[in-house]
Write an enzyme that holds these catalytic residues in place. Structure first.
Site: not given
Ligand code: SAJ
Length: 476
Positions: A235, A290, A293, A296
């Site tokens: 995880k 940000g 997930c 941290k």
């Molecule tokens: N981000 C980037 N570049 C990218 C993708 C994201 O800068 O290519 C930034 C986003 O702007 C954001 C941050 O990273 O600030 C996180 O984005 P995220 O798409 O990872 O969204 P989260 O944090 O909601 O991640 C969740 C996680 N899901 C779980 O923990 C169950 C992550 O494992 C998933 O991969 C992600 O959702 C997803 O794919 O939607």
């Protein structure tokens, strides 16, 4: 003389199949989990446990009316809650003694970091939940942790607390496992049903009992059994890998800026490499990372390696690649400050007294979720050098955040895009220039939202993450 697991198996055989399930923590993980357990014909009833605290106690009555206390759209959740409450298969209570009625108990309690720098997770809420569970569990029960936790927690701290409170022995008198949640806001039910489910017990019997609990709620998802510690590492690592991929894209963007190259052309080029056994997951460079997930989970993984890894061995004195990735992603808002100061300098201005319009406060596009937004360290740094920052975000209802774009853009010396909300793709260069009242306003694009040439033609000074091909353009 029966060995531990034979003894546990015989206790379970006597107890029979799982019928009554308890879920601790009625949040965005626990509520959909409880509703789906209650909807499964294999189970008789589900009890949701929620502390009757000032901040969350209101959820108990709402849930018992079949209403969802979660904000935002969650397709199917409210209907499902109404159905299972109406069928008498789900109820919520603050009376933890009812745990004694449960054959299985799942803990869905959040585990934030007090401060990522010292890698000490705040397990206080989880600890309280474990003590409550330990106080009331009976022989043959299955206890499952769903929260994201530092590797080693299930077989370590959780086991110790449960055994101390119950007087029972894990792996001999009750089952203990970790089955990490993989839910994403806006698709909670779909994620639980369709994602494969990692299920890890402290022993084979616990794993098998946890498989019995989760298999009925999966539709297309498959069960992936392993040990509890392997499940904790999976995880935290699945998010650490995503953070690492984003950091690689950010590093490439910084290199492209230095080499006068457009990183998005390079990304397209790399992505074109397809074929048998070829994998290139080039994610997107941006203004920062940000959310709750990725900011941290790498630290949970690192801490697990340090706490568990007796003979941890890699280039000594070197930061692990996951730590370097975290540091680079945390650096990106500072790079946005650098681009802003450089843009203002080209306009003959310093930051002191400059008006900065910051577009996007949510940590992710088209969302109101602001947890750990990278815009926050940017705003603090710009205010530290005397700039006045005005924040716009159409989705975020917070005091200092405006929903009026024109008003926020008026008089701007620099416009800085932090989040790729769909509204920002319609930004008009000429109109924005008029609103700014400046001869050469600055625009800093942190998410590749605007067309650089349109803004340069209108007289803007443009800087974009990864846009080495445009960042030193002649001023019109
Ligand atoms: N981000 C980037 N570049 C990218 C993708 C994201 O800068 O290519 C930034 C986003 O702007 C954001 C941050 O990273 O600030 C996180 O984005 P995220 O798409 O990872 O969204 P989260 O944090 O909601 O991640 C969740 C996680 N899901 C779980 O923990 C169950 C992550 O494992 C998933 O991969 C992600 O959702 C997803 O794919 O939607």
């Amino acid at each position: 003389m029966l060995c531990m697991s034979e003894r546990l198996q015989s206790i379970i055989d006597q107890r029979g199949p799982i019928r009554t399930i308890g879920v601790i923590g009625m949040g965005y993980v626990g509520i959909p989990a409880a509703a789906l357990f209650a909807d499964a014909p294999e189970f008789d009833s589900v009890i949701g446990f929620q502390r009757d605290s000032a901040s969350s106690g209101y959820k108990i009555a709402m849930l018992n009316r079949g209403e969802s206390p979660l904000k935002g759209e969650e397709p199917g959740l409210e209907e499902l809650l109404t159905k299972v409450v109406g069928a008498g298969k789900f109820r919520c209570t603050s009376d933890f003694s009812k745990i004694a009625e449960c054959d299985a108990v799942a803990l869905a309690i959040q585990t934030p970091f007090l401060d990522p720098k010292d890698l000490i997770p705040d397990f206080s809420a989880l600890n309280e939940g474990l003590r409550n569970v330990g106080r009331y569990i009976t022989e043959g029960v299955l206890v499952v942790l769903e929260s994201t936790i530092t590797p080693g927690t299930t077989a370590g701290m959780a086991r110790e607390v449960l055994e101390a409170e119950s007087g029972l022995v894990a792996g001999e008198e009750f089952c203990l496992a970790h089955a990490p949640e993989r839910v994403m806001v806006g698709r909670l039910l779909r994620n639980i049903r369709e994602h494969d489910r990692i299920v890890g017990g402290i022993d084979e019997v616990s794993t098998a009992r946890a498989v019995e609990l989760y298999r009925p709620v999966l539709t297309t998802g498959k069960i992936i059994p392993m040990t509890a510690t392997a499940a904790e590492v999976t995880k935290t690592a699945e998010n650490a890998f995503r953070d690492l991929q984003i950091a690689a894209a950010n590093q490439l963007a910084l290199h492209c800026e230095a080499m006068g190259v457009n990183v998005y052309d390079v990304r397209t080029g790399i992505d074109s490499l397809k074929g048998e056994g070829i994998t290139r997951a080039v994610l997107w460079p941006g203004a920062g990372v940000g959310g709750h997930c990725l900011t941290k989970d790498s630290w949970h993984l690192e801490r697990g390696a340090q706490v568990l890894g007796g003979d941890l061995w890699y280039p000594h004195g070197e930061e692990s690649v996951f730590g370097v990735a975290r540091a680079l992603n945390e650096f990106m808002p500072r790079h946005m400050v650098h681009l802003t100061l450089e843009g203002l300098r080209r306009a003959g201005k310093g930051p002191a007294g400059a008006t900065i319009t910051l577009l996007g406060w949510a940590f992710i596009q088209n969302s109101d979720d602001t947890r750990n937004t990278p815009a926050e360290p940017y705003l603090a740094a710009m205010e530290d050098v005397g700039a006045e920052v005005r924040v716009h975000d159409p989705f975020v209802d917070e005091i200092e955040v405006s929903h009026d774009l024109d008003e926020t853009l008026a008089g701007a010396d620099a416009v800085v895009i932090f989040t790729a909300h769909r509204h920002y793709f319609a930004l008009e260069a000429a109109q924005m220039k008029a609103l700014s009242g400046e001869e050469h306003p600055v625009i800093i694009d942190g998410r590749n939202v605007v067309d650089p040439d349109a803004f340069i033609r209108a007289g803007f000074i443009y800087k974009g993450i990864g846009r080495g091909d445009k960042n030193s353009h002649p001023i019109r």
